[in-house]
Design a protein around this motif. Structure first.
Motif: not given
Length: 219
Positions: A11, A79, A81, A154-156
């Protein structure tokens, strides 16, 4: 720093441009001094009382903003993103800045920065149709359980939860800011509150689009 500085499995570091959000309070204090230096011909007899809408909004919104900053720092580490991280950075920077202004006003007015009586400054003593959830302090604020869920996602999944929580948070913030825009007596504070309404409404539209892109929607 960019995300490419880290290995793909790590991360992003806590250092870099995110430090600006923490430093924003210093910028806010400089702006605060300029704002208070030009209120007109009013003297200290016009300083708000501790029970006024001006003081109540400043105290409560400082707490409200602090949680938005906290959630934005959480999602930074959950994330990779870029769109979500950019939004979170903007929210953290803006709300840390505004929080510094609100606390600075309370300092200059010589008033307490904390109170156990949240939202009592709003006319009628209610929350204007937007009640806080069980376990949250004020309208729109996340509960400790929701914050823990965000920390573990986590993530989406983390992106969706963050966007949903921040949408709720903004809805509560807009309710409070509208009340100050109508009830507060200090012109600079009314102007700040109206700016919060407009900015957070715009961000809610953006977050709705981002949720739609992820196959989700506000709660």
């Amino acid at each position: 720093m960019t995300d490419s500085d880290d290995a793909p499995t790590r991360k992003p570091s806590s250092r870099g441009p995110w430090a600006v959000a923490a430093a924003a309070v210093l910028v806010a204090l400089g702006l605060l001094l300029w704002l208070v230096a030009a209120p007109g011909d009013d003297d200290t007899s016009d300083v708000p009382t501790a029970a006024s809408a001006d003081a109540g909004f400043a105290r409560d919104m400082a707490v409200h903003h602090q949680q938005a900053v906290e959630m934005s720092f959480i999602i930074r580490d959950r994330t990779d993103n870029e769109d979500v991280r950019r939004l979170a950075y903007d929210i953290a920077q803006t709300q840390a800045n505004q929080r510094g202004m609100l606390l600075g006003w309370l300092d200059l007015w010589g008033l307490p920065k904390t109170s156990s009586d949240y939202m009592t400054w709003m006319k009628g003593g209610g929350h204007m149709g937007h009640e806080p959830k069980d376990g949250s302090l004020m309208p729109g604020m996340a509960t400790n359980t929701e914050l823990d869920e965000l920390r573990q996602a986590d993530g989406k999944r983390a992106e969706i939860l963050y966007l949903q929580l921040l949408t709720d948070h903004h809805m509560g913030g807009v309710t409070m800011a509208r009340a100050c825009a109508q009830q507060c007596e200090v012109p600079q504070e009314r102007q700040l509150a109206q700016g919060m309404v407009e900015a957070q409404q715009s961000e809610m539209k953006l977050m709705a689009d981002m949720l739609k892109d992820r196959g989700s929607a506000p709660r």
